[in-house]
Write a protein that holds these residues in place. Sequence first.
Motif, short mmCIF file in Angstrom:
data_model
loop_
_atom_site.label_atom_id
_atom_site.label_comp_id
_atom_site.label_asym_id
_atom_site.label_seq_id
_atom_site.Cartn_x
_atom_site.Cartn_y
_atom_site.Cartn_z
N ILE A 1 -17.38 -5.84 -3.07
CA ILE A 1 -16.31 -6.14 -2.10
C ILE A 1 -15.80 -4.84 -1.47
O ILE A 1 -15.62 -4.75 -0.26
CB ILE A 1 -15.15 -6.93 -2.76
CG1 ILE A 1 -15.64 -8.31 -3.20
CG2 ILE A 1 -13.96 -7.05 -1.80
CD1 ILE A 1 -14.62 -9.13 -3.99
N ILE A 2 -15.59 -3.82 -2.30
CA ILE A 2 -15.10 -2.54 -1.77
C ILE A 2 -16.13 -1.96 -0.79
O ILE A 2 -15.80 -1.52 0.31
CB ILE A 2 -14.81 -1.53 -2.90
CG1 ILE A 2 -13.75 -2.09 -3.87
CG2 ILE A 2 -14.32 -0.20 -2.31
CD1 ILE A 2 -13.65 -1.34 -5.18
N GLU A 3 -17.41 -2.01 -1.20
CA GLU A 3 -18.47 -1.49 -0.34
C GLU A 3 -18.48 -2.22 1.01
O GLU A 3 -18.51 -1.60 2.07
CB GLU A 3 -19.80 -1.68 -1.06
CG GLU A 3 -20.98 -1.04 -0.41
CD GLU A 3 -22.28 -1.46 -1.09
OE1 GLU A 3 -22.29 -1.59 -2.34
OE2 GLU A 3 -23.26 -1.71 -0.36
N TYR A 4 -18.41 -3.56 0.98
CA TYR A 4 -18.43 -4.34 2.22
C TYR A 4 -17.18 -4.12 3.07
O TYR A 4 -17.20 -4.29 4.27
CB TYR A 4 -18.59 -5.83 1.92
CG TYR A 4 -19.96 -6.22 1.38
CD1 TYR A 4 -21.11 -5.56 1.80
CD2 TYR A 4 -20.09 -7.25 0.45
CE1 TYR A 4 -22.35 -5.91 1.31
CE2 TYR A 4 -21.34 -7.61 -0.04
CZ TYR A 4 -22.47 -6.93 0.38
OH TYR A 4 -23.69 -7.28 -0.11
N SER A 5 -16.07 -3.74 2.42
CA SER A 5 -14.83 -3.52 3.19
C SER A 5 -14.96 -2.22 4.00
O SER A 5 -14.25 -2.04 4.99
CB SER A 5 -13.62 -3.43 2.26
OG SER A 5 -13.59 -2.17 1.60
N GLY A 6 -15.83 -1.32 3.55
CA GLY A 6 -16.01 -0.05 4.26
C GLY A 6 -14.84 0.89 4.09
O GLY A 6 -14.72 1.89 4.79
N THR A 7 -13.94 0.59 3.15
CA THR A 7 -12.77 1.46 2.96
C THR A 7 -12.50 1.61 1.47
O THR A 7 -13.32 1.21 0.64
CB THR A 7 -11.54 0.86 3.70
OG1 THR A 7 -10.42 1.74 3.54
CG2 THR A 7 -11.16 -0.52 3.19
N ALA A 8 -11.39 2.25 1.13
CA ALA A 8 -10.95 2.28 -0.27
C ALA A 8 -9.89 1.21 -0.43
O ALA A 8 -9.18 0.89 0.54
CB ALA A 8 -10.39 3.65 -0.62
N VAL A 9 -9.80 0.63 -1.62
CA VAL A 9 -8.93 -0.53 -1.80
C VAL A 9 -7.81 -0.23 -2.79
O VAL A 9 -8.07 0.06 -3.96
CB VAL A 9 -9.76 -1.75 -2.28
CG1 VAL A 9 -8.86 -2.94 -2.58
CG2 VAL A 9 -10.80 -2.13 -1.21
N ALA A 10 -6.57 -0.27 -2.28
CA ALA A 10 -5.40 -0.10 -3.17
C ALA A 10 -5.15 -1.44 -3.84
O ALA A 10 -5.01 -2.46 -3.17
CB ALA A 10 -4.19 0.32 -2.35
N ALA A 11 -5.10 -1.44 -5.17
CA ALA A 11 -4.95 -2.72 -5.86
C ALA A 11 -4.21 -2.59 -7.18
O ALA A 11 -4.69 -1.93 -8.10
CB ALA A 11 -6.33 -3.34 -6.11
N PRO A 12 -3.05 -3.22 -7.28
CA PRO A 12 -2.40 -3.38 -8.59
C PRO A 12 -2.90 -4.69 -9.20
O PRO A 12 -3.68 -5.41 -8.58
CB PRO A 12 -0.93 -3.51 -8.22
CG PRO A 12 -0.95 -4.23 -6.90
CD PRO A 12 -2.23 -3.80 -6.20
N SER A 13 -2.48 -4.97 -10.42
CA SER A 13 -2.86 -6.25 -11.02
C SER A 13 -2.26 -7.41 -10.21
O SER A 13 -1.18 -7.29 -9.63
CB SER A 13 -2.36 -6.29 -12.46
OG SER A 13 -1.00 -5.91 -12.53
N ALA A 14 -2.99 -8.54 -10.19
CA ALA A 14 -2.62 -9.66 -9.33
C ALA A 14 -1.68 -10.62 -10.05
O ALA A 14 -1.97 -11.79 -10.24
CB ALA A 14 -3.88 -10.39 -8.85
N ASN A 15 -0.51 -10.09 -10.45
CA ASN A 15 0.48 -10.92 -11.13
C ASN A 15 1.86 -10.61 -10.57
O ASN A 15 2.07 -9.53 -10.03
CB ASN A 15 0.47 -10.62 -12.64
CG ASN A 15 0.64 -9.14 -12.93
OD1 ASN A 15 0.10 -8.30 -12.21
ND2 ASN A 15 1.39 -8.81 -13.94
#
Length: 330
Positions: free
Chosen positions: A126-140
């Motif tokens: 998913i990160i590769e396909y987004s073409g960017t870096a992904v900021a992500a905390p836990s999804a809660n």
Amino acid sequence: MLLLDSSDQNLRKAGSAIAEGKIVVIPTETVYGLGADAFNPDAVVRVFEAKNRPTFDPLIVHIASADAMETVARTIPRKARLLAEALWPGPLTLVMPKRGEIPDIVTAGLDTVGVRCPAHPVARKIIEYSGTAVAAPSANPFGYISPTTAVHVVRQLGDRVDMIVDGGPCTVGVESTVIDMTHETPIVLRPGGMPLERIQELVGDLAFPEKNLKAFASPGQLKSHYAPHANLLLFSQGALSGIDAATVPPNSAAIAFDAEGARLLQQKGCFAWVYVLSGKGDMREAAARLFAIMHTADESGFQALFAERVPETGLGRAINDRLYRASKKS
Ligand code: AMP
Ligand code: MG
């Protein structure tokens, strides 16, 4: 909200959604994350809003491969490069000086950024396909138990996100180990899925911040966190089997480390249910199951959860840290 399986077509969809500024839930080996384009402050703000997360708590930036480090970090300390080469992809976050292009909202205004290359192939695609870096905390929701399955996310945050990708249960099950690499002796900011022993083998001594300094060094490390709705009472290792049954309120459950511990607690007859982290006493399995057990206990409506510390080695450190924070109600 769209709930998608992890077919390649869907991973492309998720990647494009992130590139367009949407917020997308992605599976990683640690816990499920709520991702946004790390260079898009408007998208990142929506992540904080969806979680009710205070903006003084910095996000970790996820990259598809170690080569992308330079796009987020201004300089790569020697030991950071060494750890990245040896232990990425994996449950290890390296805090390094940040590049100016990373918006302040991502790092809570700090001049450092936490970077991680996750091991889960779905996350990396998913990160590769987004073409960017992904900021992500836990999804809660902020402060509550982290999600280790897509169902946990649907229940807690389902109507607040654009898309959820189901990649199955998380195999590590606790958050990443966070190490501050900006000092000659790296500083442990959070024990997690990468055992400290493996890090020490590669870079030698690690420092542990004093408790009162910790708040400055790693602003998100609040005392109360990862907490179920039920009160969690934490005992030292082995102490729970000695508890006076008369002091245990009705409708309480216990969390035992292994099968033998569970047998001792069942014998006491005062617990409505006894959960087992790992029947065979395997620390990895225990970590992978910890949050799912807390979720299940909450859904079952127990008033109180009794737990005891596990041996403080390998992933045991992360388990004890999460149990401790879950036991502290602010
Ligand atoms: P989470 O996204 O909930 O797994 O938590 C991320 C945690 O990593 C934060 O709460 C911080 O404690 C830590 N962290 C992330 N970035 C930094 C940074 N630049 N400096 C220090 N700690 C960080
Ligand atoms: Mg979190």
